[in-house]
Design an enzyme around this catalytic site. Structure first.
Site, PDB file in Angstrom:
ATOM      1  CB  THR A 151      -0.851   0.044   1.301  1.00  0.00           C
ATOM      2  OG1 THR A 151      -1.348  -1.251   1.587  1.00  0.00           O
ATOM      3  CG2 THR A 151      -1.996   1.006   1.216  1.00  0.00           C
ATOM      4  NE  ARG A 198      -8.310  -8.191   0.221  1.00  0.00           N
ATOM      5  CZ  ARG A 198      -7.308  -7.361   0.499  1.00  0.00           C
ATOM      6  NH1 ARG A 198      -6.847  -6.557  -0.429  1.00  0.00           N
ATOM      7  NH2 ARG A 198      -6.772  -7.333   1.706  1.00  0.00           N
ATOM      8  N   GLY A 247      -9.808  -4.472   0.471  1.00  0.00           N
ATOM      9  CA  GLY A 247      -9.043  -4.495   1.713  1.00  0.00           C
ATOM     10  C   GLY A 247      -9.365  -3.314   2.609  1.00  0.00           C
ATOM     11  CG  ASP A 248      -6.289  -1.954   5.342  1.00  0.00           C
ATOM     12  OD1 ASP A 248      -5.828  -2.635   4.400  1.00  0.00           O
ATOM     13  OD2 ASP A 248      -5.590  -1.166   6.001  1.00  0.00           O
ATOM     14  CB  THR A 259       0.905  -0.400   4.717  1.00  0.00           C
ATOM     15  OG1 THR A 259       1.416  -1.463   3.905  1.00  0.00           O
ATOM     16  CG2 THR A 259       1.969  -0.024   5.741  1.00  0.00           C
ATOM     17  N   GLY A 260      -0.724  -3.250   5.334  1.00  0.00           N
ATOM     18  CA  GLY A 260      -0.559  -4.586   5.890  1.00  0.00           C
ATOM     19  C   GLY A 260      -1.616  -5.527   5.360  1.00  0.00           C
ATOM     20  N   GLY A 262      -4.893  -6.523   5.008  1.00  0.00           N
ATOM     21  CA  GLY A 262      -6.081  -5.709   5.190  1.00  0.00           C
ATOM     22  C   GLY A 262      -7.213  -6.316   5.988  1.00  0.00           C
TER      23      GLY A 262
END
Length: 333
Positions: free
Chosen positions: A198, A226, A228-229, A249-250, A252
């Site tokens: 990210t 999909r 994510g966060d 970042t990671g 999600g």
């Protein structure tokens, strides 16, 4: 030459302004970098943070600084956003982004867009020119067209390195599925490097306002549209002047389930914790025990910055009117 007392006083009373950026956290190992590659990544991170800082230095708004910094990262193939977006299972690119204004908690987000060169710019248009917070897919792109944003061919996001990564991910998934006979278990077994990536920025301007923004190409080999966060306000992005601004970042799914960005700010706001303490608690004590990998960048209205992460590395950079440019990649930078 001695500084005059008037100049010294002006410097002492100047409001703090600062910016922090990230280009993703994950399994970033020093041994995988040639000196040339490391130099190129550090230069691009510095370019991004300087772009945002320049806006702040001239008296610009934190929102403008965040956008300017993220644009640099989106336009680089080095990071999983914009030009460097990873491939989906169907060998296309789907991108997400969000932005939030700490002054009034206005926010905008886009999810699953395929033909937008700079998703963070569209997220900001959603915030400023629509009555909504999040738009997705075809609808988001219809809104973009109405706003005069040119749609681009999805192939402009193609890169050889990301395509090879997709092929590796597909091969690993097939092997795991054959062995485990279970898609969910096979996905869980996939290495973290395929699940993260990210870019983001947080900034404090001279007016005392903070903002946060995040942009991503999602997860390698992702399926079923999909999300994510990164476009989820409170999970991947959050900003309010009363507490802090966060870009995450990671992996999600964990950041969504644990409402990471908002949780950090809530600890600052309601428990009186520093951003460093709040960030470390969430990243190391909440996420790590359940397998949530990644990191965040955090800023508050005093200009304090914290960059906690629980992975081997995180592409990151900071600059403020009180400290020079810092660029880090590995844990020991």
């Amino acid at each position: 030459m001695m500084m005059s007392s008037t100049a010294a006083l002006a410097q002492a009373t100047e409001r703090p302004f600062a910016i922090a950026i990230h280009g993703g956290a994950g399994t970033i190992k020093k041994e995988k970098f040639t000196p040339e590659r490391e130099k190129a990544y550090r230069a691009k991170l510095a370019e991004a943070v300087e772009a945002g800082y320049s806006v702040l230095d001239k008296g610009g708004a934190s929102l403008d600084a965040v956008t300017a910094a993220i644009n640099v990262l989106e336009n680089s193939p080095f990071f999983n956003a914009g030009k460097g977006a990873v491939y989906t299972h169907n060998e296309t690119h789907e991108m997400d982004a969000s932005i939030m204004d700490g002054k009034n908690r206005q926010a905008g987000a886009v999810a699953g867009v395929k033909h937008i060169e700079n998703p963070i710019d569209l997220a900001r248009l959603v915030m400023e020119e629509s009555v909504h917070v999040m738009l997705s897919g075809d609808g988001a792109e219809e809104f973009a067209t109405q706003q005069g944003v040119a749609l681009v061919d999805n192939t402009i996001f193609d890169t050889e390195g990301r395509y090879k990564s997709l092929l590796r991910a597909k091969a690993k998934m097939k092997k795991s599925e054959d062995e485990l006979k279970d898609y969910q278990a096979a996905h869980q077994a996939l290495a973290t490097e395929y699940k993260v990536g990210t870019v983001g920025a947080v900034a404090l301007d001279k007016m005392g306002n903070i903002a946060a923004g995040t942009s991503t190409g999602g997860m390698t080999n992702k399926r079923f549209g999909r999300i994510g966060d990164s476009p989820v306000i409170g999970a991947g992005t959050f900003a309010e002047n009363e507490s802090c601004a966060v870009s995450a970042t990671g992996h999600g799914e964990y950041f969504i389930r644990y409402n990471v960005a908002a949780d950090i700010c809530a600890r600052v706001k309601y428990q009186g914790k520093s951003i460093e303490q709040a960030g470390n608690e969430v990243i190391h004590d909440v996420l790590m025990p359940v397998g949530g990998t990644g990191g965040v960048i955090i800023i508050d209205t005093k200009g304090n910055i914290s960059l906690p992460f629980n992975t081997k590395g995180m592409y990151r950079a900071t600059k403020s009117n009180g400290s020079p440019t810092y660029v880090g990649i590995f844990k020991d930078d």
